[in-house]
Design a protein around this motif. Structure first.
Motif, PDB file in Angstrom:
ATOM      1  N   PHE A 175      77.168   4.080  25.581  1.00  0.00           N
ATOM      2  CA  PHE A 175      78.222   3.582  26.457  1.00  0.00           C
ATOM      3  C   PHE A 175      78.155   4.356  27.759  1.00  0.00           C
ATOM      4  CE2 PHE A 175      82.299   2.817  28.341  1.00  0.00           C
ATOM      5  CZ  PHE A 175      82.578   1.509  27.987  1.00  0.00           C
ATOM      6  N   GLY A 176      78.107   3.637  28.875  1.00  0.00           N
ATOM      7  CA  GLY A 176      78.155   4.255  30.192  1.00  0.00           C
ATOM      8  C   GLY A 176      79.571   4.182  30.715  1.00  0.00           C
ATOM      9  N   ALA A 177      80.210   5.335  30.904  1.00  0.00           N
ATOM     10  CA  ALA A 177      81.616   5.393  31.315  1.00  0.00           C
ATOM     11  C   ALA A 177      81.712   5.895  32.750  1.00  0.00           C
ATOM     12  CB  ALA A 177      82.416   6.299  30.388  1.00  0.00           C
ATOM     13  N   ILE A 178      82.087   4.999  33.653  1.00  0.00           N
ATOM     14  CA  ILE A 178      82.237   5.346  35.063  1.00  0.00           C
ATOM     15  C   ILE A 178      83.610   5.975  35.304  1.00  0.00           C
ATOM     16  CG2 ILE A 178      82.499   4.395  37.383  1.00  0.00           C
ATOM     17  CD1 ILE A 178      79.681   4.293  36.727  1.00  0.00           C
ATOM     18  N   LEU A 179      83.609   7.110  35.991  1.00  0.00           N
ATOM     19  CA  LEU A 179      84.841   7.770  36.422  1.00  0.00           C
ATOM     20  C   LEU A 179      84.720   8.030  37.919  1.00  0.00           C
ATOM     21  CD1 LEU A 179      85.071  10.301  33.482  1.00  0.00           C
ATOM     22  CD2 LEU A 179      86.750   8.503  33.958  1.00  0.00           C
ATOM     23  N   GLY A 180      85.096   7.050  38.703  1.00  0.00           N
ATOM     24  CA  GLY A 180      85.003   7.153  40.149  1.00  0.00           C
ATOM     25  C   GLY A 180      86.331   6.795  40.770  1.00  0.00           C
ATOM     26  N   THR A 181      86.311   5.881  41.745  1.00  0.00           N
ATOM     27  CA  THR A 181      87.572   5.411  42.306  1.00  0.00           C
ATOM     28  C   THR A 181      88.351   4.610  41.277  1.00  0.00           C
ATOM     29  OG1 THR A 181      86.424   3.488  43.222  1.00  0.00           O
ATOM     30  CG2 THR A 181      86.710   5.366  44.670  1.00  0.00           C
ATOM     31  N   GLY A 182      87.663   4.101  40.272  1.00  0.00           N
ATOM     32  CA  GLY A 182      88.273   3.435  39.126  1.00  0.00           C
ATOM     33  C   GLY A 182      87.628   3.947  37.859  1.00  0.00           C
ATOM     34  N   TRP A 194      86.966  -0.488  29.716  1.00  0.00           N
ATOM     35  CA  TRP A 194      87.886   0.420  29.029  1.00  0.00           C
ATOM     36  C   TRP A 194      88.966   0.977  29.963  1.00  0.00           C
ATOM     37  CZ3 TRP A 194      88.207   5.800  30.082  1.00  0.00           C
ATOM     38  CH2 TRP A 194      87.301   6.247  31.048  1.00  0.00           C
ATOM     39  N   GLY A 195      88.732   0.955  31.256  1.00  0.00           N
ATOM     40  CA  GLY A 195      89.720   1.482  32.197  1.00  0.00           C
ATOM     41  C   GLY A 195      91.011   0.703  32.214  1.00  0.00           C
ATOM     42  N   ASP A 252      92.759  15.622  28.069  1.00  0.00           N
ATOM     43  CA  ASP A 252      93.363  15.064  26.857  1.00  0.00           C
ATOM     44  C   ASP A 252      93.477  13.548  26.952  1.00  0.00           C
ATOM     45  OD1 ASP A 252      94.449  15.394  24.257  1.00  0.00           O
ATOM     46  OD2 ASP A 252      96.468  15.195  25.052  1.00  0.00           O
ATOM     47  N   LEU A 253      93.927  13.051  28.105  1.00  0.00           N
ATOM     48  CA  LEU A 253      94.007  11.593  28.286  1.00  0.00           C
ATOM     49  C   LEU A 253      92.631  10.956  28.191  1.00  0.00           C
ATOM     50  CD1 LEU A 253      96.547  11.338  31.267  1.00  0.00           C
ATOM     51  CD2 LEU A 253      97.016  10.994  28.843  1.00  0.00           C
ATOM     52  N   LEU A 254      91.648  11.580  28.840  1.00  0.00           N
ATOM     53  CA  LEU A 254      90.288  11.044  28.803  1.00  0.00           C
ATOM     54  C   LEU A 254      89.704  11.168  27.403  1.00  0.00           C
ATOM     55  CD1 LEU A 254      87.942   9.802  30.328  1.00  0.00           C
ATOM     56  CD2 LEU A 254      87.332  12.089  31.151  1.00  0.00           C
ATOM     57  N   GLY A 255      89.995  12.280  26.726  1.00  0.00           N
ATOM     58  CA  GLY A 255      89.514  12.448  25.356  1.00  0.00           C
ATOM     59  C   GLY A 255      90.043  11.365  24.435  1.00  0.00           C
ATOM     60  N   GLN A 256      91.330  11.021  24.582  1.00  0.00           N
ATOM     61  CA  GLN A 256      91.898   9.948  23.763  1.00  0.00           C
ATOM     62  C   GLN A 256      91.211   8.623  24.049  1.00  0.00           C
ATOM     63  OE1 GLN A 256      93.902   7.134  24.743  1.00  0.00           O
ATOM     64  NE2 GLN A 256      94.005   6.505  22.596  1.00  0.00           N
ATOM     65  N   ALA A 257      90.937   8.351  25.333  1.00  0.00           N
ATOM     66  CA  ALA A 257      90.288   7.094  25.713  1.00  0.00           C
ATOM     67  C   ALA A 257      88.881   7.008  25.125  1.00  0.00           C
ATOM     68  CB  ALA A 257      90.235   6.981  27.228  1.00  0.00           C
ATOM     69  N   GLY A 303     100.248   0.965  33.211  1.00  0.00           N
ATOM     70  CA  GLY A 303      99.783   1.969  32.273  1.00  0.00           C
ATOM     71  C   GLY A 303      98.305   1.959  31.988  1.00  0.00           C
ATOM     72  N   CYS A 304      97.511   1.321  32.845  1.00  0.00           N
ATOM     73  CA  CYS A 304      96.065   1.269  32.604  1.00  0.00           C
ATOM     74  C   CYS A 304      95.450   2.663  32.755  1.00  0.00           C
ATOM     75  CB  CYS A 304      95.391   0.313  33.585  1.00  0.00           C
ATOM     76  SG  CYS A 304      95.754  -1.432  33.285  1.00  0.00           S
ATOM     77  N   LEU A 305      94.482   2.958  31.907  1.00  0.00           N
ATOM     78  CA  LEU A 305      93.854   4.273  31.877  1.00  0.00           C
ATOM     79  C   LEU A 305      93.314   4.705  33.231  1.00  0.00           C
ATOM     80  CD1 LEU A 305      92.008   4.067  28.468  1.00  0.00           C
ATOM     81  CD2 LEU A 305      93.418   6.002  29.184  1.00  0.00           C
ATOM     82  N   GLU A 306      92.725   3.776  33.985  1.00  0.00           N
ATOM     83  CA  GLU A 306      92.081   4.201  35.223  1.00  0.00           C
ATOM     84  C   GLU A 306      93.062   4.787  36.229  1.00  0.00           C
ATOM     85  OE1 GLU A 306      89.876   1.036  37.029  1.00  0.00           O
ATOM     86  OE2 GLU A 306      91.511   0.548  38.406  1.00  0.00           O
TER      87      GLU A 306
END
Length: 315
Positions: free
Chosen positions: A134-141, A163-164, A237-242, A189-192
């Motif tokens: 899985f490639g998980a982008i963590l940028g502006t979104g 997933w965001g 923690d939030l990212l770990g849950q996601a 409440g979206c993760l991103e």
């Protein structure tokens, strides 16, 4: 032209620039040509004309009418075929795929930029040779893509990997005293909104900090700031849950991080434990890896998507 001689164009389209890279197929894609231009963001006709010019010059450079893949920001509405939620205003509400196929007079493979990132890291990248990733982008979104045996899985709506836009559990929002933030997608409440780059900055403000970038927050935490340290703790923690939810849903053999936050070294130290805390006993956290290609993989992934589409069409 034989299979070994095939040429591919990959375009990575962003809010400020368009990058085209042309490749020859072999054991690995070999770069032949590269060009970058500013994105015509306001006028759709100008945007299409700019893509036509890029492809015409690239065809001439590689001596072939190459198969073309394009990585676009946002999503395509599965019912209407219109582009949604793009950071290129000229594209929103437009029939981008059909317009480009008509203008370029060839089939065009289109995926979002996060899916192209994942495909690039699955084939020759950080997750090369693994059965799934899985490639998980963590940028502006926050977005991503899921690959099986080096092939991108698109899903019924072409949304696999978004997933965001999963919701942050209410229990976590309550535990940290965080508000329910509205998302441009229309939901709350979206993760991103919490785990992306701007999301980390928003967390920092909510926890009593100032208006700071993620790099600044990390630097202040390393210098002993309790507030910055708390921000990194809550964010992890939030990212770990996601990511734990991703493990439970897809069980990938590796998670490759992308986007600006993928450059933060502390994530690779903290996330394995943060993910594990949200898994049940007996479930293991997969390796969480930095990207091999990073932002440079967008055009490469788009070219690989064109190759995948070609193989899907062959008997």
């Amino acid at each position: 032209m034989t299979t070994s001689e095939r040429r591919y164009h990959g375009l990575d389209i962003g809010g400020s620039k368009i990058e085209l890279v042309s490749y020859a197929e072999g054991d690995e894609l070999r770069e032949l040509h590269r060009e970058r231009i500013a994105t015509p963001g306001a006028d759709f006709a100008e945007f299409v004309q700019a893509i036509q010019g890029l492809i015409a010059r690239a065809d001439k450079a590689v001596g072939a009418r190459a198969l073309t893949g394009i990585g676009l920001p946002g999503i395509i509405d599965s019912a209407s075929g219109r582009q949604l939620s793009s950071n290129v205003p000229a594209l929103n509400g437009r029939l981008v795929v059909s317009s480009l196929q008509e203008a370029l007079q060839r089939p065009v493979a289109i995926g979002n930029d996060c899916q192209c990132f994942a495909l690039s890291e699955a084939q020759g990248g950080a997750a090369a040779g693994l059965p799934t990733m899985f490639g998980a982008i963590l940028g502006t979104g926050a977005g991503g893509g899921y690959c099986v045996e080096g092939r991108l899985m698109r899903g019924w709506n072409g949304l696999a990997g978004e997933w965001g836009h999963w919701p942050v559990p209410a229990a976590l929002l309550s535990a940290y005293g965080l508000p329910l933030l509205s998302c441009p997608c229309g939901r709350e409440g979206c993760l991103e909104r919490y785990v992306s780059g701007p999301g980390m900055s928003q967390l920092h403000r909510q926890l009593g900090g100032g208006d700071e970038t993620p790099l600044s927050i990390v630097a202040h935490a390393q210098a002993g700031s309790a507030t910055a340290g708390k921000t990194l703790e809550v964010h992890a923690d939030l990212l770990g849950q996601a990511l734990a939810s991703l493990v439970l849903a897809l069980d990938p053999h590796a998670i490759v991080l992308g986007g600006g936050l993928s450059q933060l070294a502390h994530l690779y130290e903290k996330l394995p434990g943060a993910v594990q805390r949200h898994l049940f006993a007996g479930a293991r956290t997969p390796p969480i890896l930095p990207p091999r290609f990073g932002d440079a993989g967008g055009a490469r992934g788009a070219a690989l998507l064109a190759r995948q589409q070609l193989s899907d069409q062959q008997p």
